[in-house]
Design an enzyme around this catalytic site. Sequence first.
Site, PDB file in Angstrom:
ATOM      1  N   GLU A  45       0.831  -1.219   0.000  1.00 33.73           N
ATOM      2  CA  GLU A  45       0.000   0.000   0.000  1.00 33.73           C
ATOM      3  C   GLU A  45       0.856   1.255   0.000  1.00 33.73           C
ATOM      4  OE1 GLU A  45      -3.073  -0.130  -1.221  1.00 33.73           O
ATOM      5  OE2 GLU A  45      -3.570  -1.533   0.384  1.00 33.73           O
ATOM      6  N   HIS A  46       0.498   2.189  -0.859  1.00 42.34           N
ATOM      7  CA  HIS A  46       1.183   3.488  -0.947  1.00 42.34           C
ATOM      8  C   HIS A  46       2.661   3.331  -1.298  1.00 42.34           C
ATOM      9  CE1 HIS A  46      -2.080   6.144   0.303  1.00 42.34           C
ATOM     10  NE2 HIS A  46      -2.442   5.193   1.135  1.00 42.34           N
ATOM     11  N   GLY A 142     -12.272   2.316  -1.615  1.00 43.30           N
ATOM     12  CA  GLY A 142     -10.898   1.844  -1.707  1.00 43.30           C
ATOM     13  C   GLY A 142     -10.768   0.660  -2.653  1.00 43.30           C
ATOM     14  N   SER A 145     -12.952   2.188  -7.834  1.00 44.86           N
ATOM     15  CA  SER A 145     -14.032   2.400  -8.796  1.00 44.86           C
ATOM     16  C   SER A 145     -13.695   3.547  -9.750  1.00 44.86           C
ATOM     17  CB  SER A 145     -15.342   2.698  -8.067  1.00 44.86           C
ATOM     18  OG  SER A 145     -15.207   3.862  -7.283  1.00 44.86           O
ATOM     19  N   ASP A 189      -3.744   0.743  -9.781  1.00 46.35           N
ATOM     20  CA  ASP A 189      -5.161   0.478 -10.053  1.00 46.35           C
ATOM     21  C   ASP A 189      -5.408   0.266 -11.543  1.00 46.35           C
ATOM     22  OD1 ASP A 189      -5.129   1.132  -7.424  1.00 46.35           O
ATOM     23  OD2 ASP A 189      -6.069   3.098  -7.674  1.00 46.35           O
ATOM     24  N   ASN A 232     -13.080   9.460  -0.543  1.00 44.17           N
ATOM     25  CA  ASN A 232     -12.816   9.890  -1.917  1.00 44.17           C
ATOM     26  C   ASN A 232     -11.482  10.615  -1.904  1.00 44.17           C
ATOM     27  OD1 ASN A 232     -12.585  11.266  -4.299  1.00 44.17           O
ATOM     28  ND2 ASN A 232     -14.679  12.055  -4.318  1.00 44.17           N
TER      29      ASN A 232
HETATM   30  C1  GLA Z   1      -4.824   4.678  -4.593  1.00 43.40           C
HETATM   31  C2  GLA Z   1      -3.898   5.043  -5.742  1.00 43.40           C
HETATM   32  C3  GLA Z   1      -2.919   3.908  -6.008  1.00 43.40           C
HETATM   33  C4  GLA Z   1      -2.186   3.524  -4.729  1.00 43.40           C
HETATM   34  C5  GLA Z   1      -3.172   3.283  -3.601  1.00 43.40           C
HETATM   35  C6  GLA Z   1      -2.498   3.052  -2.271  1.00 43.40           C
HETATM   36  O1  GLA Z   1      -5.639   3.618  -4.945  1.00 43.40           O
HETATM   37  O2  GLA Z   1      -4.650   5.280  -6.916  1.00 43.40           O
HETATM   38  O3  GLA Z   1      -2.035   4.281  -7.029  1.00 43.40           O
HETATM   39  O4  GLA Z   1      -1.238   4.491  -4.408  1.00 43.40           O
HETATM   40  O5  GLA Z   1      -4.073   4.356  -3.437  1.00 43.40           O
HETATM   41  O6  GLA Z   1      -1.723   1.906  -2.321  1.00 43.40           O
END
Ligand code: GLA
Length: 473
Positions: A45-46, A142, A145, A189, A232
């Site tokens: 994540e991140h 999260g 979408s 994503d 959001n």
């Molecule tokens: C959002 C961003 C992704 C990623 C995640 C966290 O979904 O669009 O690129 O950074 O947060 O992992």
Amino acid sequence: MMIGIDNEVRRFKEGNHLEKAFTEKYGHAAEFIAVAPGRVNLIGEHIDYHGYSVLPMALSQSIRIAVSSNDSSQLHISNTSGDKYKDYSGSISDLDIKKGSAPSWHQYVLCGIKGVSENVKNSEDLLGMNFLVEGQVPPNAGLSSSSALVCCSALATTQANKLSFTPSELASICASSERHIGTEGGGMDQAISFLAEEGKAKLIDFDPLKSSNVVLPQQVVFVVAHSGVEMNKAATADFNTRVAEGRLGVQILAVINNLEWKSMKKAKELQKALKRSTKEMLALVAETFHEEPYSLSEISDLLEISAEDLHSQHLSASVQHLRSFELRKRLRHVFTEAARVEAFRDTCEGGGDLSGVQSLGDLMHDSHVSCRDDYECSCPELDELVDLMMKNGAYGARLTGAGWGGCAVAMVAKGSEDVFLRCLKKGFYEKDEEGRKRMDDALFVTAPGAGAHVVFPRDDLDNVELPPPNNFY
Ligand code: GLA
């Protein structure tokens, strides 16, 4: 892409239903339906915007757009939930996307079209299009979408204009074009939406973009549950604040190590330039930064520039109000999370005995703790949900996606999911009327779904008996 015949038929059937709504709306048949899935991130994540690999899988829930082209250069964008999502019409040569505040839904559709128009020779030749959008991916959860909407719109535009891009090209185009909205996301994503395959989780590598299959242990399933807090990421500065903090930390480490820092934006670039292991990077972070937040003037001194230059040249508009920055905690999360993704992939490769499964669960839970304590992107409701999942027998559980609300994902033993779902309903959702109302849509078991694709509606499938379109509980 090869998919099973049942799925093939099902997709035609689902397309058929949307096609009918399209014909009612526009008075003629749709030419095709573009489909792009949401995702659940299992771990990592991140860290995509720092160049590190992540490990998501696509959901079976998708965004679908029924499409026809027109010769008036006009875009007509409509949604099957028209009461919530208002119609939009405009010229294809004037894709007006506004940065900042909460963007309206059609702006994500415009991002997809704009991405394609920026990557063709003659964008003025792009056809006008009529879109009817149907969303199955829960919004603000999260589960990506909005990126699925961008990807679906880009795919629809390429198909309507008979343009040819590879899935990886489209994923990169969409990752950049979604930034028109103002959020400085990475590419996870969009990559999983285009590169997913049914039944497979994916390790996604960046720079260059690449995906490889990860075989998950047979004896587990994944449960996704919404915390009830809508998130959001384009509506607040939280996401871009984390991007800025990580970037400033990376740039300070570059200065201290005599590297050119202004173009250095990602922790992985820095790690490569320094030729250090992830463990050594963690030690460097610990010896360089104090635990307390940094002020603007402290950072400008470390970067050897004026506070004014730091403010105007190195902070994007959405974070120029910030006066204090966490550096040590944020980079600690980035490097430990990058290591957890590698360990998760290695453990999956090692096969799925019970101790392997428990290690995967531990990695997921450690990831949540790091998101909660170091990246500070959780919220009390998500923490409560993750604790409840762990208490009720999950091997591991964590927030998924950007955080600050949205969903948690748990890995549980196959066969125990019904009991597990009942426990979550009782312990989390049935506490109040609100939770009881939304729990049927908020809680589901999921398996890796297919990537973005185009289907052509066929009327002759009307009488085929079909399985339900998704696995909501
Ligand atoms: C959002 C961003 C992704 C990623 C995640 C966290 O979904 O669009 O690129 O950074 O947060 O992992």
